[in-house]
Motif scaffolding. Structure first.
Motif, PDB file in Angstrom:
ATOM      1  N   GLU A  24       0.801  -1.232   0.000  1.00 40.40           N
ATOM      2  CA  GLU A  24       0.000   0.000   0.000  1.00 40.40           C
ATOM      3  C   GLU A  24       0.835   1.283   0.000  1.00 40.40           C
ATOM      4  N   LEU A  41      -5.457  -3.401  -8.338  1.00 38.50           N
ATOM      5  CA  LEU A  41      -6.059  -3.452  -7.010  1.00 38.50           C
ATOM      6  C   LEU A  41      -6.927  -4.701  -6.933  1.00 38.50           C
ATOM      7  N   ILE A  53      -6.687   3.948  -2.624  1.00 39.25           N
ATOM      8  CA  ILE A  53      -6.030   3.737  -3.921  1.00 39.25           C
ATOM      9  C   ILE A  53      -6.847   4.373  -5.045  1.00 39.25           C
ATOM     10  N   ASP A  66      -9.083  -3.655 -11.568  1.00 48.50           N
ATOM     11  CA  ASP A  66      -9.553  -4.384 -10.381  1.00 48.50           C
ATOM     12  C   ASP A  66     -10.281  -5.673 -10.749  1.00 48.50           C
ATOM     13  N   VAL A  83      -2.328  -4.817  -3.673  1.00 48.82           N
ATOM     14  CA  VAL A  83      -2.205  -3.680  -4.588  1.00 48.82           C
ATOM     15  C   VAL A  83      -0.792  -3.638  -5.175  1.00 48.82           C
TER      16      VAL A  83
END
Length: 100
Positions: A24, A41, A53, A66, A83
């Motif tokens: 992160e 992510l 994020i 994602d 991430v």
């Protein structure tokens, strides 16, 4: 090989080439310093991490992918991560071309 497998293979290559930032705090720094070309992510990341994020990426105009789970990302790079950011324009360009 489908698009998802190609992306995950490229993530593994980027990791071995040292062109991937994970975790992160390091990913946020890479976004803020404009090094991040593409941000991955995990779908199952916690709400606080997702918001942080996504907000940073939106502000610094970075694309967030994602579509993968924590398990997918972790298997691709060989360590447990939610991430990641790609800091190489060549890898990011190839990944974008696969996604489009």
């Amino acid at each position: 090989m489908n698009k998802e497998e190609q992306l995950l293979n490229l993530l593994g290559l980027a990791q071995r080439a040292g062109k991937l930032v994970s975790g992160e705090d390091l990913v946020i720094k890479s976004i803020q310093s404009n090094q991040a070309q593409l941000v991955f992510l995990a779908q199952d990341a916690g709400p606080n991490l997702k918001k942080t994020i996504e907000d940073k990426s939106r502000y610094y105009q970075k694309m967030v992918v994602d579509q993968f789970t924590t398990h997918d990302l972790s298997l691709a790079i060989g360590r447990q991560r939610k991430v990641l950011s790609v800091v190489d324009s060549g890898f990011a360009k190839k990944m974008r071309s696969i996604m489009s």
